[in-house]
Write a protein that holds these residues in place. Structure first.
Motif, PDB file in Angstrom:
ATOM      1  N   HIS A   1       0.764  -1.224  -0.110  1.00 34.46           N
ATOM      2  CA  HIS A   1       0.025  -0.063   0.000  1.00 34.46           C
ATOM      3  C   HIS A   1       0.687   1.323  -0.008  1.00 34.46           C
ATOM      4  CE1 HIS A   1      -3.348  -2.667   0.849  1.00 34.46           C
ATOM      5  NE2 HIS A   1      -2.981  -2.761   1.982  1.00 34.46           N
ATOM      6  N   THR A   2       2.233   1.132   0.037  1.00 34.81           N
ATOM      7  CA  THR A   2       2.764   2.350   0.213  1.00 34.81           C
ATOM      8  C   THR A   2       4.206   2.438  -0.828  1.00 34.81           C
ATOM      9  OG1 THR A   2       4.697   1.510   1.728  1.00 34.81           O
ATOM     10  CG2 THR A   2       2.385   2.445   2.631  1.00 34.81           C
ATOM     11  N   THR A   3       4.651   3.549  -1.219  1.00 33.33           N
ATOM     12  CA  THR A   3       5.821   3.727  -1.740  1.00 33.33           C
ATOM     13  C   THR A   3       6.850   4.820  -1.103  1.00 33.33           C
ATOM     14  OG1 THR A   3       5.176   5.654  -2.931  1.00 33.33           O
ATOM     15  CG2 THR A   3       4.864   3.552  -4.032  1.00 33.33           C
ATOM     16  N   GLY A   4       8.105   4.591  -1.266  1.00 34.14           N
ATOM     17  CA  GLY A   4       9.124   5.555  -0.784  1.00 34.14           C
ATOM     18  C   GLY A   4       9.642   5.207   0.748  1.00 34.14           C
ATOM     19  N   PHE A   5       9.291   3.961   1.031  1.00 32.22           N
ATOM     20  CA  PHE A   5       9.841   3.462   2.617  1.00 32.22           C
ATOM     21  C   PHE A   5      11.283   3.857   2.518  1.00 32.22           C
ATOM     22  CE2 PHE A   5      11.312   0.545   5.517  1.00 32.22           C
ATOM     23  CZ  PHE A   5      10.729   1.293   6.779  1.00 32.22           C
ATOM     24  N   ASP A   6      12.077   3.156   1.711  1.00 36.19           N
ATOM     25  CA  ASP A   6      13.572   3.084   1.866  1.00 36.19           C
ATOM     26  C   ASP A   6      14.165   4.558   1.971  1.00 36.19           C
ATOM     27  OD1 ASP A   6      13.181   0.537   1.954  1.00 36.19           O
ATOM     28  OD2 ASP A   6      13.748   0.142  -0.456  1.00 36.19           O
TER      29      ASP A   6
ATOM     30  N   ALA B   1       7.923  26.113  10.693  1.00 42.12           N
ATOM     31  CA  ALA B   1       8.181  26.430   9.508  1.00 42.12           C
ATOM     32  C   ALA B   1       8.688  24.945   8.809  1.00 42.12           C
ATOM     33  CB  ALA B   1       9.465  27.198   9.371  1.00 42.12           C
ATOM     34  N   GLN B   2       8.498  23.949   9.735  1.00 41.60           N
ATOM     35  CA  GLN B   2       8.725  22.356   9.244  1.00 41.60           C
ATOM     36  C   GLN B   2       7.665  21.570   9.567  1.00 41.60           C
ATOM     37  OE1 GLN B   2      12.639  21.501  10.876  1.00 41.60           O
ATOM     38  NE2 GLN B   2      13.689  21.750   8.682  1.00 41.60           N
ATOM     39  N   GLY B   3       6.273  22.380   9.933  1.00 40.87           N
ATOM     40  CA  GLY B   3       5.236  21.716  10.345  1.00 40.87           C
ATOM     41  C   GLY B   3       4.767  20.311   9.331  1.00 40.87           C
ATOM     42  N   THR B   4       4.745  20.743   7.972  1.00 38.31           N
ATOM     43  CA  THR B   4       4.421  19.653   7.318  1.00 38.31           C
ATOM     44  C   THR B   4       5.414  18.457   7.460  1.00 38.31           C
ATOM     45  OG1 THR B   4       3.596  21.112   5.754  1.00 38.31           O
ATOM     46  CG2 THR B   4       3.935  19.052   4.770  1.00 38.31           C
ATOM     47  N   ASP B   5       6.681  18.512   7.510  1.00 36.07           N
ATOM     48  CA  ASP B   5       7.581  17.471   7.745  1.00 36.07           C
ATOM     49  C   ASP B   5       7.271  16.736   9.060  1.00 36.07           C
ATOM     50  OD1 ASP B   5       8.834  17.653   5.352  1.00 36.07           O
ATOM     51  OD2 ASP B   5      10.812  18.441   6.151  1.00 36.07           O
ATOM     52  N   LYS B   6       7.050  17.549   9.975  1.00 35.84           N
ATOM     53  CA  LYS B   6       6.533  16.768  11.631  1.00 35.84           C
ATOM     54  C   LYS B   6       5.521  16.056  11.290  1.00 35.84           C
ATOM     55  CE  LYS B   6       8.499  20.588  14.208  1.00 35.84           C
ATOM     56  NZ  LYS B   6       7.754  21.590  15.070  1.00 35.84           N
ATOM     57  N   VAL B   7       4.374  16.508  10.583  1.00 40.34           N
ATOM     58  CA  VAL B   7       3.238  15.623  10.391  1.00 40.34           C
ATOM     59  C   VAL B   7       3.680  14.347   9.660  1.00 40.34           C
ATOM     60  CG1 VAL B   7       1.124  15.442   9.155  1.00 40.34           C
ATOM     61  CG2 VAL B   7       1.528  17.620  10.350  1.00 40.34           C
ATOM     62  N   ASN B   8       4.427  14.496   8.638  1.00 41.27           N
ATOM     63  CA  ASN B   8       4.991  13.314   7.645  1.00 41.27           C
ATOM     64  C   ASN B   8       5.632  12.305   8.576  1.00 41.27           C
ATOM     65  OD1 ASN B   8       4.343  15.425   5.169  1.00 41.27           O
ATOM     66  ND2 ASN B   8       3.580  13.492   5.013  1.00 41.27           N
ATOM     67  N   ALA B   9       6.520  13.020   9.637  1.00 45.78           N
ATOM     68  CA  ALA B   9       7.439  12.113  10.130  1.00 45.78           C
ATOM     69  C   ALA B   9       6.438  11.321  11.290  1.00 45.78           C
ATOM     70  CB  ALA B   9       8.403  12.917  11.105  1.00 45.78           C
ATOM     71  N   ILE B  10       5.142  11.847  11.621  1.00 46.92           N
ATOM     72  CA  ILE B  10       4.477  10.998  12.317  1.00 46.92           C
ATOM     73  C   ILE B  10       3.589   9.814  11.744  1.00 46.92           C
ATOM     74  CG2 ILE B  10       2.210  11.215  13.828  1.00 46.92           C
ATOM     75  CD1 ILE B  10       3.235  14.042  14.646  1.00 46.92           C
TER      76      ILE B  10
ATOM     77  N   ARG C   1       2.498   7.686   0.367  1.00 46.40           N
ATOM     78  CA  ARG C   1       3.937   8.048   0.056  1.00 46.40           C
ATOM     79  C   ARG C   1       4.435   8.144   1.591  1.00 46.40           C
ATOM     80  NH1 ARG C   1       2.499   7.034  -3.930  1.00 46.40           N
ATOM     81  NH2 ARG C   1       2.365   8.249  -6.094  1.00 46.40           N
ATOM     82  N   PHE C   2       5.428   7.445   1.878  1.00 48.73           N
ATOM     83  CA  PHE C   2       6.393   7.874   2.929  1.00 48.73           C
ATOM     84  C   PHE C   2       7.104   9.256   2.197  1.00 48.73           C
ATOM     85  CE2 PHE C   2       5.880   3.525   4.029  1.00 48.73           C
ATOM     86  CZ  PHE C   2       5.726   3.338   5.298  1.00 48.73           C
ATOM     87  N   VAL C   3       7.229  10.160   3.285  1.00 50.48           N
ATOM     88  CA  VAL C   3       7.954  11.225   2.888  1.00 50.48           C
ATOM     89  C   VAL C   3       9.216  11.497   3.713  1.00 50.48           C
ATOM     90  CG1 VAL C   3       7.871  13.834   2.996  1.00 50.48           C
ATOM     91  CG2 VAL C   3       5.985  12.477   2.421  1.00 50.48           C
ATOM     92  N   ALA C   4      10.278  11.737   3.095  1.00 48.49           N
ATOM     93  CA  ALA C   4      11.718  11.786   3.883  1.00 48.49           C
ATOM     94  C   ALA C   4      11.880  13.111   4.212  1.00 48.49           C
ATOM     95  CB  ALA C   4      12.785  11.451   2.737  1.00 48.49           C
ATOM     96  N   PRO C   5      11.425  13.457   5.388  1.00 42.26           N
ATOM     97  CA  PRO C   5      11.629  15.087   5.939  1.00 42.26           C
ATOM     98  C   PRO C   5      12.958  15.572   5.948  1.00 42.26           C
ATOM     99  CG  PRO C   5      11.509  13.496   7.823  1.00 42.26           C
ATOM    100  CD  PRO C   5      11.553  12.632   6.684  1.00 42.26           C
ATOM    101  N   GLU C   6      12.799  16.978   6.018  1.00 44.12           N
ATOM    102  CA  GLU C   6      14.266  17.644   6.106  1.00 44.12           C
ATOM    103  C   GLU C   6      14.938  17.467   7.479  1.00 44.12           C
ATOM    104  OE1 GLU C   6      15.752  19.306   3.480  1.00 44.12           O
ATOM    105  OE2 GLU C   6      14.196  18.723   2.478  1.00 44.12           O
ATOM    106  N   ILE C   7      16.187  17.956   7.438  1.00 40.30           N
ATOM    107  CA  ILE C   7      16.882  17.752   8.788  1.00 40.30           C
ATOM    108  C   ILE C   7      16.143  18.925   9.752  1.00 40.30           C
ATOM    109  CG2 ILE C   7      19.179  18.047   9.994  1.00 40.30           C
ATOM    110  CD1 ILE C   7      19.102  15.687   8.211  1.00 40.30           C
TER     111      ILE C   7
END
Ligand code: SF4
Length: 899
Positions: free
Chosen positions: A250-255, A307-316, A573-579
């Motif tokens: 069901h997903t892509t981008g995990f690695d 300013a990195q709120g979207t990445d935080k959501v995606n990390a969760i 989609r798994f999302v690779a967040p910014e540092i």
């Protein structure tokens, strides 16, 4: 709390405050008020209301209401006929659009609007004016969740529902003070703990009241949520705890996401280092998460406002996708929305980067919506998001702005700049309930009276996708009209009458439902096609309904347990967040970071909640919370004052020294404005940095400095009417029974007060003067009732407003009471019970501490003795904290104390 006479007919409606979306029974009393209680049949609250909802009856009234259209003429707002106001707005819009193009106009909307109002505003701008410059105060609230959902799921879908909170075994709250901001949902969490033994983890730089009930509190460094959840993803992967089938199918981008997570926080030790937590705490959290199948992770503004709120959501979301814990009973990520209809706004496309009905700006979506609306000039690309919209106004690119139901001069970041920008507009229209607020005072040209809660009718959608009716139970006052009517009348005058020929909110709802189902075929999450054919009567009677509500399909409470996401390949989609990195640095001049947020008993800029005496009693003054070590370092003393300065502005606030605050951080609430305080407009301090995907501002970490600010005198005025205080005071206004309280601090000579009092009050005056001792107290009377009462004294001993408040509330005073009034003591020997903790029963902190000293050892014990905590339960975390403080023999921490 408010009893409802069963012989009177109650109207079922929905609370106008937070995204919990509680059902309310409102029974009009026939003289403009209403008794309020929780709706036992509403699935969001089953009869429960929090302190704000319980006090709704105190906020209904026509004082300060805007009742007629007004146009500014030679600098002064003058009453005009509706036809003149509407003609003027349409004429000016037409002129500006013809001269400068569609992108020179903008609408700024609100998460308090009803879905039908939102729908019409969005359709007019995006389909007919031809610009997508429609944004909303929801941008400041949960835009990062929207962006995170869309990146991961291909749609802005909340996968879970409230029942998951009842059924989870582990509740993880991230950046959410749910005990204060979503109190009824929080009570559900506590009920789960009590009944089923669910555990709770609270992740927040502040030890808020929510943390009182947590098994584990993680007071991480601000901005490091992504590191924590990246560390968790690595931990799950390294310990063989991934749901490989789910990831595969069901997903892509995990690695890629896992590789990035390893860079960010590749181990427990690296996670601890990145977040400032101990390794033991990080390991405990990881263990709890990994061993518990039924996990619900709830997140809110602490995650979104970054300013990195979207990445935080995606990390969760990455952690939930990787374990397949999504859309299953008791297992899901869950965005708690702040506002009552943030979700409805998202459904209609009220954000500048959405088109309509969960469709975006792809060519097929644009074409579909254009055909459905028969739109002559459909917007073909995203519009400006809130902060960028006001920057464009400041640059003179946007020349006409229509603000509906919100107060951007207070709530936007860098609010002074936003306020100045509004003064440059060629056409500045505001649809409002109140005659005056900071935004109106920023130079509005046309003021349009809109219906308020209790008068308007339509729908709202709560955090769990449940659509509920907000129904009118009061007559429309003056010439106030529904927002959808106002917008449709302007659309008609712009030449679009055929597309806006609505006769009722039901008409609009049916069209909205039809658009959601139009060429949908299961390809879009938002589908309420089954409601397209509701009759007017059925719309009136509509019970709460969760979407999706597809024609001919079974109800569906959750999404994604079996994949079926909304990207073209139907995969997540798994999302690779910014540092993780904050957008701003502290420095020698700005060594601290300012966090902003809500308090328990107020809502937004207080235009409604500020009318309630009950709610005004909890925390009546704007304050800044600071850790004791920082307070020592910067010379700030508890219960004194401090100036907080950032690169954008400054405020003077009451100082609250508290270990709940992390070292290096300050916290100040967002509710005060220039309308209700002299120096508490905290939005003016906040940096305007925004997230690159969501456009949401980073409202919680602005570099700041703090210095003590001293006042020689403090005092209060209680008055039946609003009054103007002498110049150069620090003041804050709160509602009290029978009038208003002004809590103030001052450095000017005492001798100015007698003349001031004589100028604002009547002749029957009693005074006590001891200018040498720094004391002046006086009261004026109308018959046996206090008209105005003034206490001024040395800052450490200004008199007790709690005692005087109770005398002020009395319809008449006895001779004894009148004699004792200026002593600040009551004749019955009643002493102050301190700042109110339980708003429902008006129980003060001192009474609660006495009960604890007398042996009360639980919130239930306190409830049995004082009733505190036995109605809405919002104060229970505070009761527990006071008990804990007593148990550990730590001196109680003062809350922002009244004089
Ligand atoms: Fe209203 Fe309180 Fe319910 Fe929120 S939790 S909807 S503020 S009653």
């Amino acid at each position: 709390m408010t009893s409802v006479d069963p012989t009177l007919r109650a109207t079922r409606t929905t609370c106008p405050y937070c995204g919990v979306g509680c059902g309310v029974l409102a029974t009009p009393d026939g003289s403009g008020g209403a008794a309020i209680s929780g709706d036992p049949e509403h699935p969001a609250n089953f009869g429960r209301l929090c302190s704000k909802g319980s006090a709704l009856g105190e906020t209904i009234g026509l004082e300060d209401r805007l009742l007629h259209p007004m146009i500014r003429c030679k600098g002064v707002l003058e009453r005009v006929a509706w036809s003149d106001a509407l003609d003027h707005v349409a004429h000016r819009l037409k002129h500006i659009i013809a001269r400068d193009g569609a992108h020179a106009v903008a609408f700024y909307l609100s998460g308090q609007m009803l879905t039908e109002d939102y729908y019409v505003a969005n359709k007019l701008m995006k389909g007919f004016v031809g610009s997508a410059n429609v944004d909303t105060n929801s941008r400041l609230c949960m835009a990062s969740s929207v962006a995170g959902h869309r990146r991961a799921f291909g749609a802005d879908t909340v996968p879970g529902c409230y029942e998951d909170i009842d059924e989870a075994d582990l509740l993880v709250l991230v950046g959410s003070n749910a005990a204060w901001c979503h109190p009824v949902t929080f009570q559900r969490m506590l009920a789960n703990k009590q009944k089923r033994g669910a555990r709770m983890v609270v992740i927040d730089p502040r030890r808020t009241n929510t943390a009182e009930d947590a098994e584990l509190f993680l007071g991480l460094k601000p901005g490091t949520d992504t590191a924590l959840f990246s560390g968790l993803l690595v931990h799950l992967a390294d310990n063989g705890l991934l749901d490989r089938d789910y990831i595969e199918q069901h997903t892509t981008g995990f690695d890629e996401a896992l590789m990035r997570a390893r860079q960010i926080a590749g181990s427990v030790a690296a996670t601890a280092l990145a977040t400032g937590l101990t390794e033991a705490d990080v390991a405990s959290f990881f263990k709890m998460f990994r061993e518990t199948e039924r996990v619900v992770t709830l997140y809110s503004q602490g995650v979104n406002q970054s300013a990195q709120g979207t990445d935080k959501v995606n990390a969760i979301l990455n952690c939930h996708l990787a374990t397949g814990r999504i859309g299953k009973p008791g297992a899901s990520p869950f965005s708690l929305t702040g506002q009552p209809n943030a979700m409805g706004g998202r459904e209609v496309g009220g954000l500048a980067n959405q088109l309509a009905a969960h469709m975006g700006f792809t060519p097929p979506d644009i074409d579909r919506v254009r055909r459905f609306w028969k739109a002559p000039r459909i917007a073909t690309h995203e519009g400006l998001k809130a902060v960028q919209m006001f920057e464009a106004i400041a640059r003179g690119e946007i020349k006409a702005l229509w603000v509906i139901g919100t107060n951007p001069a207070v709530s936007l970041p860098d609010a002074d700049v936003a306020r100045e920008a509004m003064k440059k507009l060629e056409l500045f229209v505001v649809s409002e309930n109140v005659r005056s607020n900071d935004t109106v005072e920023a130079g509005v040209h046309v003021l349009l009276p809109a219906l308020a809660w209790g008068e308007k009718s339509g729908t709202v959608t709560n955090s769990e996708r449940c659509i509920s009716r907000q129904r009118s139970f009061l007559p429309a006052p003056g010439e106030a009209r529904p927002d959808w009517w106002i917008l449709s009348e302007v659309a008609n005058r712009l030449g679009f009458g055929a597309a806006f020929d609505y006769k009722s909110a039901a008409d609009i709802f049916r069209e909205h439902a039809a658009l959601s189902a139009y060429e949908n075929n299961g390809n879009r999450d938002f589908d309420i096609g089954a409601l397209t054919s509701l009759s007017d009567d059925a719309f009136d009677a509509m019970a709460p309904v969760q979407w999706p509500s597809r024609e001919g399909a079974e109800p569906q409470a959750r999404f994604f347990a079996n994949g079926n996401f909304y990207a073209n390949d139907r995969k997540a989609r798994f999302v690779a967040p910014e540092i993780p990195a904050l957008r701003s640095e502290t420095n020698a001049g700005r060594p601290l970071r300012l966090n902003t947020g809500r308090i328990r008993d107020q809502w937004h800029t207080m235009t409604r909640s500020g009318l309630s005496p009950r709610l005004g009693a909890h925390l009546p003054e704007p304050f800044v919370e600071i850790h004791p070590d920082d307070a020592n370092k910067y010379g700030v003393v508890d219960d004194s004052f401090a100036r907080v300065t950032t690169d954008y502005g400054q405020c003077i606030l009451k100082a609250v020294v508290s270990e709940r605050q992390q070292r290096g951080m300050l916290f100040a609430p967002i509710h005060w404005s220039e309308a209700n305080a002299s120096s508490g407009r905290v939005g003016a301090l906040v940096a305007p940095f925004t997230d690159p995907y969501s456009g949401q501002p980073e409202s919680k970490v602005t570099p700041a400095s703090i210095t003590p600010y001293e006042y020689v005198f403090r005092g209060f005025v209680l008055s039946r009417k609003r009054i103007e205080l002498p110049q150069s005071l620090w003041w804050a206004r709160a509602a009290v029974t029978g009038g208003y309280a002004y809590l103030f601090a001052d450095n000017a000579d005492l001798t100015r007060w007698p003349n001031w009092l004589r100028a604002v009050s009547c002749d029957d005056l009693a005074e006590y003067r001891d200018f040498g001792g720094g004391v002046y107290r006086a009261a004026s009377f109308a018959g046996d009732r206090i008209e105005t009462c003034l206490f001024v004294g040395p800052a450490h001993d200004a008199g007790d407003w709690d005692v005087v408040k109770s005398l002020f509330a009395a319809v008449s005073l006895s001779d004894d009471q009148r004699r004792m009034l200026l002593s600040g003591r009551s004749t019955e020997g009643v002493v102050s019970t301190g700042p109110v903790v339980c708003a429902c029963f008006g129980v003060g902190r001192a009474s609660i501490c006495d009960a604890i000293a007398d042996g009360a050892r639980s919130a239930a014990d306190i409830g049995a003795r004082l009733k505190a905590g036995t109605n809405c339960g919002s104060c229970i975390p505070e009761l527990k904290r006071l008990i804990a403080q007593a148990d550990t023999a730590i001196a109680p921490q003062p809350v922002a104390v009244a004089n």
